[in-house]
Design a protein around this motif. Sequence first.
Motif, PDB file in Angstrom:
ATOM      1  N   LEU A 203      59.474 -34.860 -18.134  1.00 63.44           N
ATOM      2  CA  LEU A 203      59.260 -35.779 -19.253  1.00 63.44           C
ATOM      3  C   LEU A 203      58.882 -37.184 -18.802  1.00 63.44           C
ATOM      4  CD1 LEU A 203      62.231 -34.719 -21.587  1.00 63.44           C
ATOM      5  CD2 LEU A 203      59.846 -33.979 -21.671  1.00 63.44           C
ATOM      6  N   PRO A 205      57.033 -40.270 -18.476  1.00 58.28           N
ATOM      7  CA  PRO A 205      55.852 -40.676 -19.260  1.00 58.28           C
ATOM      8  C   PRO A 205      54.644 -41.043 -18.405  1.00 58.28           C
ATOM      9  CG  PRO A 205      57.839 -41.732 -20.087  1.00 58.28           C
ATOM     10  CD  PRO A 205      58.208 -41.118 -18.769  1.00 58.28           C
ATOM     11  N   ASN A 208      53.156 -37.926 -16.688  1.00 53.59           N
ATOM     12  CA  ASN A 208      52.449 -37.122 -17.678  1.00 53.59           C
ATOM     13  C   ASN A 208      51.090 -37.730 -18.010  1.00 53.59           C
ATOM     14  OD1 ASN A 208      53.816 -34.661 -18.904  1.00 53.59           O
ATOM     15  ND2 ASN A 208      55.529 -36.108 -18.845  1.00 53.59           N
ATOM     16  N   LEU A 231      52.957 -36.502 -24.093  1.00 50.30           N
ATOM     17  CA  LEU A 231      54.229 -36.982 -23.535  1.00 50.30           C
ATOM     18  C   LEU A 231      54.043 -38.235 -22.680  1.00 50.30           C
ATOM     19  CD1 LEU A 231      55.698 -33.543 -22.357  1.00 50.30           C
ATOM     20  CD2 LEU A 231      56.416 -34.869 -24.361  1.00 50.30           C
ATOM     21  N   SER A 233      52.617 -42.194 -21.364  1.00 55.91           N
ATOM     22  CA  SER A 233      53.044 -43.568 -21.650  1.00 55.91           C
ATOM     23  C   SER A 233      52.010 -44.379 -22.415  1.00 55.91           C
ATOM     24  CB  SER A 233      53.370 -44.282 -20.329  1.00 55.91           C
ATOM     25  OG  SER A 233      52.243 -44.284 -19.463  1.00 55.91           O
ATOM     26  N   LYS A 238      48.759 -40.775 -26.868  1.00 46.74           N
ATOM     27  CA  LYS A 238      49.800 -39.899 -27.420  1.00 46.74           C
ATOM     28  C   LYS A 238      49.454 -39.485 -28.846  1.00 46.74           C
ATOM     29  CE  LYS A 238      54.186 -40.730 -26.825  1.00 46.74           C
ATOM     30  NZ  LYS A 238      55.504 -41.388 -26.699  1.00 46.74           N
TER      31      LYS A 238
END
Length: 547
Positions: A203, A205, A208, A231, A233, A238
């Motif tokens: 997870l 950020p 990802n 997921l 930043s 997103k």
Amino acid sequence: MNLCVWSDEVRGARLAQPQPKPSDEDLAASLDLARRVYADEFDRAKSSKQKRSLAEELLKQGIETQNDPAGKYTLLDLASKIYAGAGDYESAAAANQKLAANFEIDVLTRHAQALATAARAASGPDEHSAFVQHADLLLDDILSRDRFELALSVANVAVASARKSRDNAKLAAMRDRIDSIARWKRQFADVAEASETLQQDALDPEANLVVGKYLCFVKQNWQSGLPLLALGSDDALKVLAARDLSDTSETNQMMARADAWWKYSDDETNADHRRAQRSRAAHWYSAALPDLTGLNKARVEKQLEQLGLEMAQSLDLQSDTVLLQTFSRRKINRRGNDYYVVDESPLANHGRLHGALWVEEGVAGGSIDLDGKNHSVEYPNLVPLLRGATRMTLACWIYPRQSKPEHAFIFDAGFHANASVSLLYRNEEVAFSLSTDHGGAYVVAKDISTDKWHHVAAVWDGSEQVLFVDGQRVDSAATPDLKRLTPENLGDQPARLGICAKRGDRRMGGWYFNGRIDELVVFRRALSDAEIGALYYKGKAAESLTD
């Protein structure tokens, strides 16, 4: 000439899970025994022919060996190395594949080593040219796994072979590919670190975001990359990713996704990323277009044309291309009593004309004319280049002259029983058939009128096949049971333009295409919607693919 096949299936039966490689001590003992048992054969194996004969015997014994892992490994390993030393890369790679089916090994590294060894045994421009071809296909598999150091080593072998082949076009293409690999390697440095982070914290950020951007904007693997962006930043990405992943097929939602990606791309400073983002917008615009009317339809068509023309300037027609024919007059050559049309891809897969004629009337300066009775173009080396492919694209312009009650083959590769890759025309319909023992589907486009040029593109991405006409998606179907084109599901007939590959079959005698064909290209990769648009709009502007 059969190129090596990277397949996890043999004769339709899935192989057992590979076992660990035997210990070094067991392998040393087994190697010593093999050299004593075959001592006379090793002593006699001086010429390339004798070495191949020995390797064939070792391969046969290795395949048949049961309940002796070290002996089986040793025999297959020796067979591969002896084949390579004799200059027979194809057989060496096939032996490697047998080894990989039984043991946990790094088969791509073994292929690369076999290629380098076999290339050193080559003599003459034609043999060296063949090794450029082998390297080009091996690079596809290596790069799909982001193994850049190994890719560079293979590309350097290809450069040396291209230089010895005296083919300046192949040499230039492979040097360009080395530059691309080096650039991708630099981009991947941060991605590798972020991938390691995700192994510890799925997870994270920032990790990802880094991996998601690489998958979506560099690899254009949206299926894997979008969940990571969701997921990540970057708040804007997103939202975009979450919207893209939403399970809805409503036209207004597809338009909203497309508009959002297009708007986001306006501020993108990385040219490669910008093209990828606009390609994603094109994907959703194309999906929505059939249901659009009025100003919305006109706006989307204009944006797709704009993107198509932009993409045409940067479309890579060298990487993963196994056939490229523009059918210009200067590309029709005579050899003895036969005429050939020159392949402008790095693989020089020239087509032999059987009655087909060159005519001035084309999309961009000439085309091939087929009479619907006995005209065709034969490609004896194309099917081996498609074996092992996990995705492909076939595109061309067609000018059908008359409709027929039965199918006419525009293009067919590997016809074997009911297994082939086919593009067909019947009653003002075009169909893309991907039919094999392990799956495939049949997709159709209607209203393909006669006496008019149409651009047709068939794409298979490993899970779905899609048919495009004049730059737009018209039909698609899932292919969940088909993962790779193998010898068992592709056959061995030469590929043909204008008739089915199994031309000698009486049942196929009337299935000749009547019309003209121009700007033919076949890739071992799945082109995006935007890239298909680039092919279409380039032809619409009367520009050849190589202009």
